[in-house]
Design a protein around this motif. Structure first.
Motif, short mmCIF file in Angstrom:
data_model
loop_
_atom_site.label_atom_id
_atom_site.label_comp_id
_atom_site.label_asym_id
_atom_site.label_seq_id
_atom_site.Cartn_x
_atom_site.Cartn_y
_atom_site.Cartn_z
N ILE A 161 -4.72 -0.84 10.26
CA ILE A 161 -3.81 0.29 10.34
C ILE A 161 -4.42 1.40 9.49
O ILE A 161 -4.74 1.21 8.31
N GLN A 162 -4.59 2.58 10.10
CA GLN A 162 -5.17 3.70 9.38
C GLN A 162 -4.80 5.02 10.04
O GLN A 162 -5.20 5.27 11.18
N PRO A 163 -4.00 5.87 9.39
CA PRO A 163 -3.33 5.69 8.11
C PRO A 163 -1.96 5.03 8.29
O PRO A 163 -1.34 5.15 9.34
N ALA A 164 -1.52 4.32 7.28
CA ALA A 164 -0.23 3.63 7.36
C ALA A 164 0.93 4.59 7.16
O ALA A 164 0.83 5.59 6.43
N LYS A 165 2.04 4.30 7.84
CA LYS A 165 3.28 5.04 7.69
C LYS A 165 4.35 4.10 7.13
O LYS A 165 4.22 2.88 7.21
N LEU A 171 3.66 -6.75 5.05
CA LEU A 171 3.17 -5.45 4.61
C LEU A 171 4.32 -4.57 4.15
O LEU A 171 5.31 -4.43 4.85
N LEU A 172 4.16 -4.00 2.97
CA LEU A 172 5.11 -3.02 2.47
C LEU A 172 4.37 -1.71 2.24
O LEU A 172 3.38 -1.68 1.50
N ILE A 224 0.85 -1.19 0.00
CA ILE A 224 0.00 0.00 0.00
C ILE A 224 0.88 1.24 0.00
O ILE A 224 2.09 1.15 0.26
N GLU A 225 0.27 2.37 -0.26
CA GLU A 225 1.00 3.63 -0.17
C GLU A 225 0.74 4.24 1.21
O GLU A 225 -0.28 3.96 1.84
N LYS A 226 1.69 5.05 1.64
CA LYS A 226 1.52 5.69 2.95
C LYS A 226 0.22 6.50 2.98
O LYS A 226 -0.24 7.00 1.96
N ARG A 227 -0.35 6.54 4.14
CA ARG A 227 -1.62 7.22 4.44
C ARG A 227 -2.84 6.38 4.04
O ARG A 227 -3.96 6.76 4.36
N GLN A 228 -2.62 5.26 3.33
CA GLN A 228 -3.74 4.37 3.05
C GLN A 228 -4.04 3.52 4.28
O GLN A 228 -3.28 3.48 5.24
#
Lengths: 117, 113
Positions: free
Chosen positions: A79-83, A114-115, A13-17
């Motif tokens: 996880i929300q948002p992801a870092k 998770l990446l 995923i991209e950060k903040r997703q």
């Protein structure tokens, strides 16, 4: 005896997703754990459930991580948002504790890798 | 005080040799010391565990040695085999505030054929 099941196995995923992981423990196991394993490190406990109640969530970053085990069986970690620093393997484990004891064998699932880009 | 320090970070051993991995702890409330084995793409699996009322426990080729006064414990793998190549984690837990299983940082073992 079926082991601990986890899905998905991989997630990018991209950060903040936001992202969610699912775990189904060994049948009859009352205690469920979520661990975070960063590359090159040992697993670190995020949260421990006894049936559907939280026993220990002292190391869960509550501003972005949440977990639930509504019916005392399977569990979801979100996880929300992801870092970027959340990139890790998320392991679920279960044990047959009837109380929050010490020394019972924990059985681990294969984990979700998770990446975060 | 919750830390478990593990060494070495990596270990290469010839087939048939002895692999030794060491761990040290500080929290005297710890009273359960398991070793977990993890293969790539898999979750850790319990290998062997010891309580401090004994100084040694042996299961097949795997032995835990425990030194309570030094607060150290080690895993010995006798007659190491290529199939033993994996990452090994020591861990510790106790009652009360120490009941959470605390893992070492892991040792990547490679057994050469």
């Amino acid at each position: 005896e079926a082991g601990v099941a986890q899905s998905p196995r991989y997630k990018i995923i991209e950060k903040r997703q936001s992202v969610a992981f699912w775990c189904n423990p060994i049948s009859g196991h009352a205690t469920l754990y979520w661990y975070q394993q960063i590359l090159g490190q040992g697993p670190k406990l995020l949260i421990q459930f006894q049936n559907n109640g939280v026993v220990d969530d002292s190391q869960l970053p509550k501003d972005r991580f949440s977990a639930e085990r509504l019916k005392g069986v399977d569990s979801t970690l979100k996880i929300q948002p992801a870092k970027l620093e959340d990139s890790a393997v998320y392991l679920c484990a279960s044990s047959s504790f009837r109380t929050s004891g010490n020394g019972e064998t924990q059985y681990f699932g294969p984990g979700t890798r998770l990446l975060v880009l | 005080q919750q830390q478990v320090k593990q060494s070495p970070q990596s270990l290469i051993v010839q087939k048939g040799g002895i692999s030794i991995i060491n761990c040290a702890y500080e929290n005297t409330a710890f009273d359960y010391f398991p070793w977990y084995q993890q293969f790539p793409g898999k979750g850790p699996a319990l290998l062997i565990a010891i309580r401090p009322d004994v100084s040694e426990k042996k299961e097949g080729r795997f032995t835990i040695s425990f030194n309570k006064s030094a607060k150290q414990f080690s895993l010995h793998i006798m007659d190491s085999q290529p199939g033993d190549s994996a990452t090994y984690f020591c861990a510790a837990s106790g009652d009360g505030s120490a009941r959470q299983l605390t893992f070492g940082s892991g040792t990547q073992l490679t057994v050469l054929p």
